[in-house]
Design an enzyme around this catalytic site. Sequence first.
Site, PDB file in Angstrom:
ATOM      1  N   THR B 150      47.533 -54.321 -10.753  1.00 20.39           N
ATOM      2  CA  THR B 150      48.382 -53.588  -9.797  1.00 20.39           C
ATOM      3  C   THR B 150      48.970 -54.607  -8.824  1.00 20.39           C
ATOM      4  O   THR B 150      49.997 -55.205  -9.126  1.00 20.39           O
ATOM      5  CB  THR B 150      47.607 -52.469  -9.062  1.00 20.39           C
ATOM      6  OG1 THR B 150      46.434 -53.014  -8.462  1.00 20.39           O
ATOM      7  CG2 THR B 150      47.209 -51.360 -10.032  1.00 20.39           C
ATOM      8  N   LYS B 176      40.703 -56.523 -13.143  1.00 22.28           N
ATOM      9  CA  LYS B 176      41.821 -56.439 -12.207  1.00 22.28           C
ATOM     10  C   LYS B 176      41.252 -56.076 -10.854  1.00 22.28           C
ATOM     11  O   LYS B 176      40.156 -55.505 -10.742  1.00 22.28           O
ATOM     12  CB  LYS B 176      42.862 -55.420 -12.662  1.00 22.28           C
ATOM     13  CG  LYS B 176      42.430 -53.979 -12.695  1.00 22.28           C
ATOM     14  CD  LYS B 176      42.425 -53.239 -11.397  1.00 22.28           C
ATOM     15  CE  LYS B 176      43.763 -53.277 -10.703  1.00 22.28           C
ATOM     16  NZ  LYS B 176      43.648 -52.473  -9.416  1.00 22.28           N
ATOM     17  N   THR B 187      32.283 -51.855  -9.655  1.00 22.84           N
ATOM     18  CA  THR B 187      33.553 -52.155  -8.996  1.00 22.84           C
ATOM     19  C   THR B 187      34.760 -52.229  -9.892  1.00 22.84           C
ATOM     20  O   THR B 187      34.663 -52.680 -11.009  1.00 22.84           O
ATOM     21  CB  THR B 187      33.489 -53.514  -8.318  1.00 22.84           C
ATOM     22  OG1 THR B 187      34.738 -53.744  -7.709  1.00 22.84           O
ATOM     23  CG2 THR B 187      33.270 -54.616  -9.316  1.00 22.84           C
ATOM     24  N   GLU B 271      44.420 -59.706  -1.667  1.00 21.91           N
ATOM     25  CA  GLU B 271      45.784 -59.532  -1.159  1.00 21.91           C
ATOM     26  C   GLU B 271      46.040 -60.360   0.095  1.00 21.91           C
ATOM     27  O   GLU B 271      45.347 -60.212   1.103  1.00 21.91           O
ATOM     28  CB  GLU B 271      46.043 -58.049  -0.858  1.00 21.91           C
ATOM     29  CG  GLU B 271      46.238 -57.235  -2.114  1.00 21.91           C
ATOM     30  CD  GLU B 271      46.580 -55.775  -1.821  1.00 21.91           C
ATOM     31  OE1 GLU B 271      46.830 -55.059  -2.790  1.00 21.91           O
ATOM     32  OE2 GLU B 271      46.585 -55.374  -0.646  1.00 21.91           O
ATOM     33  N   ASN B 394      49.788 -53.693   2.769  1.00 18.14           N
ATOM     34  CA  ASN B 394      49.133 -52.390   2.744  1.00 18.14           C
ATOM     35  C   ASN B 394      49.722 -51.370   3.696  1.00 18.14           C
ATOM     36  O   ASN B 394      49.330 -50.198   3.677  1.00 18.14           O
ATOM     37  CB  ASN B 394      47.643 -52.559   3.005  1.00 18.14           C
ATOM     38  CG  ASN B 394      46.972 -53.066   1.763  1.00 18.14           C
ATOM     39  OD1 ASN B 394      46.886 -52.350   0.783  1.00 18.14           O
ATOM     40  ND2 ASN B 394      46.548 -54.324   1.776  1.00 18.14           N
TER      41      ASN B 394
END
Lengths: 399, 399
Positions: B150, B176, B187, B271, B394
Amino acid sequence: MTQPTIVIPRGFRASAVKAGIKPSGGMDLAVLVSDRPCAAAGTFTTNRVCAAPVRWDRALLPTASARAIVVNAGNANAATGAEGEANARRTAEAAASRLGCRGNDVFVASTGIIGHQLPMERLLDGLARALTETSEDESAFHDASRAIMTTDTRPKVVAREQVIGGRAVRLLGLAKGAAMIGPKMATMLAFFLTDAPVAADDLQSMLSEAVEQSFNCISVEGHMSTNDTVLLLANGAAGGEPLAGTALQEFSALVQSSCAALARMIPEDGEGSTHTITIDVEGCHDREQARAIARAVADSALVKTAIHGADPNWGRIVSAAGYAGVPFEEAELSLWLNGVALYQAGAPVPFDAQAVSAHLKAERETHIRLVLTHGDASIRFWTCDLTAEYVHLNADYTT
Amino acid sequence: MTQPTIVIPRGFRASAVKAGIKPSGGMDLAVLVSDRPCAAAGTFTTNRVCAAPVRWDRALLPTASARAIVVNAGNANAATGAEGEANARRTAEAAASRLGCRGNDVFVASTGIIGHQLPMERLLDGLARALTETSEDESAFHDASRAIMTTDTRPKVVAREQVIGGRAVRLLGLAKGAAMIGPKMATMLAFFLTDAPVAADDLQSMLSEAVEQSFNCISVEGHMSTNDTVLLLANGAAGGEPLAGTALQEFSALVQSSCAALARMIPEDGEGSTHTITIDVEGCHDREQARAIARAVADSALVKTAIHGADPNWGRIVSAAGYAGVPFEEAELSLWLNGVALYQAGAPVPFDAQAVSAHLKAERETHIRLVLTHGDASIRFWTCDLTAEYVHLNADYTT
């Protein structure tokens, strides 16, 4: 800055000075003094790494002979070992010798950088000056409310006067805090002074309950501080016998609403924040389950950034509720955001995403309501969003 | 992009297609197929709000007849109610009818936005195409590793070959994940394929243990996902009897090191991150206490921003350890940052702050070591820092 008019409880004095503890050179040492002995109550951080002043204060309770609180900003006196403990004691004893009381009648509190020893020479010099300049004027309390700030952008004060049991009782509260806010059992620095006559054990039980519903219901980023301290001093200068019965309940309600008002100011001033988020969790089996869910939602970086981005990405909210450690089935959970139903009994509800986003963009106040079907317990929790500005502020604090 | 050479376990095929689920239009549907029935093991999110595919997969275990995993990105099929459950089942049954097996032999996994129904027409169409194009070529597995991404910036693959019990055994893992990473018990999406012959119950116990020390030891921002899934399929195509004794232990070690290698890639790709932070917590009474401390440090926004800012503000680290829920005295705690002692037995140690800051600035790899004096248990945990870029990414994910 114009200052709101505040009513000062009788028999209390304050002052604030520049002691040279904050690198900025601003006011950084405040004293709050009662002319007569006070009943005192306190709640403190439950962090295993706790500041020397927290250890000092905790050991003083219960007491009915408190006389003063000495607060410095710019240095937390936390993780400072035996030297830090000695410095907290020296501070209290230096104040006591000037006030003519015992060291054990003086509370101390510190906030600022962790792991550095207090500059004791400057602190004691500042303390001596502060104690000679105390005043019962409003401006002295306003100064104190600013001296205890660190990254706060504004002072946090609540002042109330109410007739209770036939006499006018006054309550003043000062707080600071804008980050490292994730209290469990107590929080940050907050000081309440009242001239109401209250027995020490009544004072402690009402403060503990009020803190459970106020300072224990806020977070900024969820990092529990080493220094969280809430103190309430009652000197009885309003006159009369200690409050009892209905009057005691009325005073307790006053403490509770004052705690809530002051607590809420902290996430409202959360570092870099653009939204104040009120989280209501309802329909729970008990208050602690409601709190756990509220805290998980409040502390989620993904929830906070979604609100910041005016993004009605509600999956982040229900998924945070899902890992709070509270057992529930999805079909028992529903969610509203700013009054709009997004998720009902475990299934998504069609909604106008653009309208919800526009509301989030336009308003700082944000309301998340999560409802379970387990019981009647609920909680109201306050937090703020997470912004790039928060990161900038915290990536460069000591250096 | 050049792709590393990877060895594919015998008897497995893969493919990936553009099904039209990701708004980007990229590859978003992958299938992993075994020619023969597999023993399977899995671990899943413990979030109470969990995705439909998680419920589906959990119900299939234990099994020795698994044939395939169907994975889509772009939509999590989480918080989607009964319709979401039906869609997970339809996906598995559609794959099964083409593979000539039962729906219960097909695992499904989803990742992406929460709360939206899967576009089933496009998904089933893509699935049909994917199943006609499966291949045992390396490139098909590389495609699959990219289709499941993603916000990941790169695919995450680990491939091993080792002689165990006299035969060359192969293990391939794909994962991922770059955010909503705060697993407890399992997870994200990670899929392991092996041609080793392993009994299903041995497989489950070795996977559970490996996950405890790998995927359960990472976080990005600490938000536990609704979709975390780790699956391990063993088809026995390497030949021979099911592994036992020393050979089984050797294979278990291979699974463990592969899980750790793949898990670590997730915070490395966190991220917006600029630092990968390895947290060693040692000297604990048990592993769960070590994990609790590591997780509290890893999930502190204040620790993460300090590392991002190359700021050796170590008070944030010890104070996070202090609220992890593990009882200890400050004098029992010591801290090293990138090998430099900062805090020893509860007291600060003088150190060269500029040198420590310069090291943090220069290197992505960051090492935090916290040592207690309680026992021999330890844990190694991986996370990343918190940056303004994370907030930007985000604050604007769905809209």
